[in-house]
Design a protein around this motif. Structure first.
Motif, mmCIF file in Angstrom:
data_model
loop_
_atom_site.group_PDB
_atom_site.id
_atom_site.type_symbol
_atom_site.label_atom_id
_atom_site.label_comp_id
_atom_site.label_asym_id
_atom_site.label_seq_id
_atom_site.Cartn_x
_atom_site.Cartn_y
_atom_site.Cartn_z
ATOM 1 N N UNK A 137 45.924 43.196 39.913
ATOM 2 C CA UNK A 137 44.561 41.882 39.967
ATOM 3 C C UNK A 137 43.512 42.408 41.803
ATOM 4 N N UNK A 138 42.279 42.682 41.726
ATOM 5 C CA UNK A 138 41.934 42.911 42.657
ATOM 6 C C UNK A 138 41.940 41.722 43.783
ATOM 7 N N UNK A 139 41.534 42.134 44.974
ATOM 8 C CA UNK A 139 41.260 40.624 45.464
ATOM 9 C C UNK A 139 39.700 39.949 45.148
ATOM 10 N N UNK A 140 38.908 40.619 44.714
ATOM 11 C CA UNK A 140 37.734 39.881 44.569
ATOM 12 C C UNK A 140 37.954 39.019 43.755
ATOM 13 N N UNK A 141 39.274 39.433 41.933
ATOM 14 C CA UNK A 141 39.183 38.349 41.193
ATOM 15 C C UNK A 141 39.906 37.232 41.676
ATOM 16 N N UNK A 142 41.014 37.857 42.679
ATOM 17 C CA UNK A 142 41.688 36.401 42.722
ATOM 18 C C UNK A 142 41.366 36.056 43.552
ATOM 19 N N UNK A 143 39.746 35.960 44.140
ATOM 20 C CA UNK A 143 38.862 35.150 44.765
ATOM 21 C C UNK A 143 38.075 33.989 44.413
#
Length: 107
Positions: free
Chosen positions: A1-7
């Motif tokens: 999962x990309x950091x942006x998606x986690x955020x």
């Protein structure tokens, strides 16, 4: 999962909590503004701190700083310095890698 998606997942969750009146939060944009005419990033404003956490939460009168990282990634030196500054001033600071991490700190 990309950091942006986690955020985004964390922010959707916190947005629900904010609509319920349980806290307030904002996503802090720490990326500099790009000036396409000069083809450079603009300098940070005076008094801006480097390494500020991605998400800032106010709950029950306390400031809580959340730095979002993907599994296997680490904080930058500026982020580590910011964490130390927060903790030296009795603030709460967490590196979170999932929504579950956010829930575990009581948000």
């Amino acid at each position: 999962m990309l950091e942006k998606e986690i955020q985004n997942t964390i922010c959707e969750y916190l947005s629900l909590k904010m609509r319920q009146g349980k806290l307030m939060f904002w996503r802090n944009n720490t990326v500099g503004m790009y000036d396409p005419r000069q083809q450079v990033f603009r300098a940070m404003p005076k008094y801006a701190l480097k390494g500020v956490a991605d998400i800032i939460v106010i709950k029950d009168g306390f400031a809580i700083f959340l730095e979002v990282k993907r599994k296997g990634t680490k904080q930058s030196p500026d982020q580590i310095a910011f964490e130390k500054l927060v903790k030296a001033n009795s603030g709460e600071y967490y590196v979170v890698r999932s929504l579950e991490d956010v829930q575990e700190v009581g948000l």
